[in-house]
Design a protein around this motif. Sequence first.
Motif, PDB file in Angstrom:
ATOM      1  N   PRO A 142       0.803  -1.231   0.000  1.00 26.54           N
ATOM      2  CA  PRO A 142       0.000   0.000   0.000  1.00 26.54           C
ATOM      3  C   PRO A 142       0.836   1.282   0.000  1.00 26.54           C
ATOM      4  O   PRO A 142       0.916   2.012   1.000  1.00 26.54           O
ATOM      5  N   TRP A 143       1.455   1.581  -1.136  1.00 26.45           N
ATOM      6  CA  TRP A 143       2.270   2.783  -1.239  1.00 26.45           C
ATOM      7  C   TRP A 143       1.446   4.048  -0.994  1.00 26.45           C
ATOM      8  O   TRP A 143       1.986   5.083  -0.586  1.00 26.45           O
ATOM      9  N   HIS A 144       0.151   3.968  -1.270  1.00 31.79           N
ATOM     10  CA  HIS A 144      -0.690   5.154  -1.145  1.00 31.79           C
ATOM     11  C   HIS A 144      -0.963   5.548   0.309  1.00 31.79           C
ATOM     12  O   HIS A 144      -1.454   6.646   0.563  1.00 31.79           O
ATOM     13  N   LEU A 145      -0.651   4.639   1.237  1.00 33.52           N
ATOM     14  CA  LEU A 145      -0.899   4.917   2.641  1.00 33.52           C
ATOM     15  C   LEU A 145       0.342   5.500   3.307  1.00 33.52           C
ATOM     16  O   LEU A 145       1.476   5.285   2.867  1.00 33.52           O
ATOM     17  N   ASP A 146       0.114   6.204   4.390  1.00 30.73           N
ATOM     18  CA  ASP A 146       1.217   6.732   5.191  1.00 30.73           C
ATOM     19  C   ASP A 146       2.076   5.580   5.681  1.00 30.73           C
ATOM     20  O   ASP A 146       1.573   4.502   6.029  1.00 30.73           O
ATOM     21  N   VAL A 147       3.378   5.785   5.732  1.00 32.28           N
ATOM     22  CA  VAL A 147       4.295   4.716   6.094  1.00 32.28           C
ATOM     23  C   VAL A 147       3.987   4.146   7.471  1.00 32.28           C
ATOM     24  O   VAL A 147       4.217   2.956   7.733  1.00 32.28           O
ATOM     25  N   ALA A 148       3.402   4.935   8.365  1.00 29.60           N
ATOM     26  CA  ALA A 148       3.117   4.476   9.721  1.00 29.60           C
ATOM     27  C   ALA A 148       1.990   3.454   9.772  1.00 29.60           C
ATOM     28  O   ALA A 148       1.873   2.706  10.739  1.00 29.60           O
ATOM     29  N   VAL A 149       1.141   3.396   8.736  1.00 26.45           N
ATOM     30  CA  VAL A 149      -0.014   2.489   8.769  1.00 26.45           C
ATOM     31  C   VAL A 149       0.060   1.398   7.705  1.00 26.45           C
ATOM     32  O   VAL A 149      -0.829   0.552   7.635  1.00 26.45           O
ATOM     33  N   ARG A 150       1.105   1.383   6.897  1.00 25.40           N
ATOM     34  CA  ARG A 150       1.184   0.394   5.812  1.00 25.40           C
ATOM     35  C   ARG A 150       1.207  -1.035   6.332  1.00 25.40           C
ATOM     36  O   ARG A 150       0.497  -1.906   5.820  1.00 25.40           O
ATOM     37  N   GLN A 151       2.039  -1.318   7.335  1.00 24.81           N
ATOM     38  CA  GLN A 151       2.146  -2.686   7.834  1.00 24.81           C
ATOM     39  C   GLN A 151       0.855  -3.126   8.501  1.00 24.81           C
ATOM     40  O   GLN A 151       0.435  -4.282   8.375  1.00 24.81           O
ATOM     41  N   HIS A 152       0.207  -2.221   9.203  1.00 25.51           N
ATOM     42  CA  HIS A 152      -1.084  -2.550   9.821  1.00 25.51           C
ATOM     43  C   HIS A 152      -2.106  -2.920   8.748  1.00 25.51           C
ATOM     44  O   HIS A 152      -2.860  -3.887   8.905  1.00 25.51           O
ATOM     45  N   TRP A 153      -2.127  -2.156   7.659  1.00 30.14           N
ATOM     46  CA  TRP A 153      -3.046  -2.452   6.557  1.00 30.14           C
ATOM     47  C   TRP A 153      -2.757  -3.840   5.977  1.00 30.14           C
ATOM     48  O   TRP A 153      -3.673  -4.628   5.736  1.00 30.14           O
ATOM     49  N   MET A 154      -1.463  -4.137   5.773  1.00 34.04           N
ATOM     50  CA  MET A 154      -1.095  -5.422   5.193  1.00 34.04           C
ATOM     51  C   MET A 154      -1.482  -6.571   6.121  1.00 34.04           C
ATOM     52  O   MET A 154      -2.023  -7.594   5.674  1.00 34.04           O
ATOM     53  N   ASP A 155      -1.224  -6.438   7.403  1.00 36.15           N
ATOM     54  CA  ASP A 155      -1.608  -7.480   8.360  1.00 36.15           C
ATOM     55  C   ASP A 155      -3.118  -7.699   8.339  1.00 36.15           C
ATOM     56  O   ASP A 155      -3.599  -8.838   8.398  1.00 36.15           O
ATOM     57  N   GLN A 156      -3.864  -6.622   8.285  1.00 40.23           N
ATOM     58  CA  GLN A 156      -5.326  -6.713   8.250  1.00 40.23           C
ATOM     59  C   GLN A 156      -5.798  -7.435   6.995  1.00 40.23           C
ATOM     60  O   GLN A 156      -6.690  -8.297   7.053  1.00 40.23           O
ATOM     61  N   GLN A 157      -5.204  -7.119   5.853  1.00 42.33           N
ATOM     62  CA  GLN A 157      -5.609  -7.749   4.593  1.00 42.33           C
ATOM     63  C   GLN A 157      -5.251  -9.234   4.563  1.00 42.33           C
ATOM     64  O   GLN A 157      -6.005 -10.053   4.031  1.00 42.33           O
ATOM     65  N   ARG A 158      -4.109  -9.592   5.142  1.00 41.51           N
ATOM     66  CA  ARG A 158      -3.747 -11.012   5.236  1.00 41.51           C
ATOM     67  C   ARG A 158      -4.764 -11.778   6.069  1.00 41.51           C
ATOM     68  O   ARG A 158      -5.181 -12.885   5.718  1.00 41.51           O
ATOM     69  N   GLU A 159      -5.150 -11.194   7.191  1.00 37.66           N
ATOM     70  CA  GLU A 159      -6.114 -11.847   8.058  1.00 37.66           C
ATOM     71  C   GLU A 159      -7.463 -12.005   7.359  1.00 37.66           C
ATOM     72  O   GLU A 159      -8.118 -13.051   7.462  1.00 37.66           O
ATOM     73  N   LEU A 160      -7.878 -10.983   6.621  1.00 31.03           N
ATOM     74  CA  LEU A 160      -9.134 -11.072   5.877  1.00 31.03           C
ATOM     75  C   LEU A 160      -9.067 -12.164   4.814  1.00 31.03           C
ATOM     76  O   LEU A 160     -10.039 -12.904   4.602  1.00 31.03           O
ATOM     77  N   ALA A 161      -7.923 -12.282   4.132  1.00 24.88           N
ATOM     78  CA  ALA A 161      -7.773 -13.323   3.108  1.00 24.88           C
ATOM     79  C   ALA A 161      -7.912 -14.713   3.722  1.00 24.88           C
ATOM     80  O   ALA A 161      -8.528 -15.606   3.140  1.00 24.88           O
ATOM     81  N   ALA A 162      -7.342 -14.902   4.910  1.00 21.37           N
ATOM     82  CA  ALA A 162      -7.457 -16.191   5.589  1.00 21.37           C
ATOM     83  C   ALA A 162      -8.892 -16.458   6.019  1.00 21.37           C
ATOM     84  O   ALA A 162      -9.384 -17.587   5.927  1.00 21.37           O
ATOM     85  N   GLN A 163      -9.584 -15.431   6.485  1.00 21.32           N
ATOM     86  CA  GLN A 163     -10.969 -15.602   6.908  1.00 21.32           C
ATOM     87  C   GLN A 163     -11.874 -15.949   5.739  1.00 21.32           C
ATOM     88  O   GLN A 163     -12.780 -16.779   5.861  1.00 21.32           O
ATOM     89  N   VAL A 164     -11.649 -15.321   4.593  1.00 18.61           N
ATOM     90  CA  VAL A 164     -12.444 -15.631   3.402  1.00 18.61           C
ATOM     91  C   VAL A 164     -12.215 -17.075   2.977  1.00 18.61           C
ATOM     92  O   VAL A 164     -13.147 -17.784   2.582  1.00 18.61           O
TER      93      VAL A 164
END
Length: 231
Positions: A142-164
């Motif tokens: 997520p280059w479009h996000l602030d560097v402080a929240v990029r890893q949080h976004w990625m962790d969240q998306q990984r978790e959602l992929a596993a839940q789906v």
Amino acid sequence: MTSPAQPTSRQAESSPAPIRSHAPIIARAAEPSARDGHAAFLAAQLPWYGLDAGWRGERRLGTLCADVDGTVQYGSLLHGDAPAGRPGGDPQRRAVTVVTMAPLPRRPALRPDGTARGFVEASTVASVAAVAGIGLVEEQWPWHLDVAVRQHWMDQQRELAAQVADRLGDLPWRLLTLSVDLLPQVFHYRESEYGWVLATATQHCFLAAYGRGVSAYSLAFTRVSLADYEA
């Protein structure tokens, strides 16, 4: 190439599978597996699957993921354009990754999910669907996000992929019939804003793929020679 049938929303088994499908289990602790060469892929002795001769684009070795005892549990083969690796990416990128996973019996040992954060249980269609879904997400840094929240976004998306992946019988999953070794095979298939994911169980392995810029409806899979793939 066999013309695929249109997907339906009707729930069904994904194929004559060696093992019944169960939901993946994510547990903390693991290290990501690094890219390796032809020797490591051959030593794994998995029935490596890729796109059939209808694919005219580039082919490259992907990654291998091993169990805690070093046994390779699954790996990926890459087809098409490499990730751009820069802000904005390449909106015209055409790529398909095919994941082959060993059909191991259900057991306490867990399978790496391809990240430094966890393992996916090693015996289900949902497991390989989770690996493919996480792989698709990880190409969307997520280059479009602030560097402080990029890893949080990625962790969240990984978790959602596993839940789906835990809900293969429900939307957004549909059924899609494609060719595997020249025979019709029913896959669980879903689309997202990042691309698509599909997964099934064959008589030889669990098989999944994810991609973007290429229609999943046009694909066919087959056992491949690793000599056709660049290291």
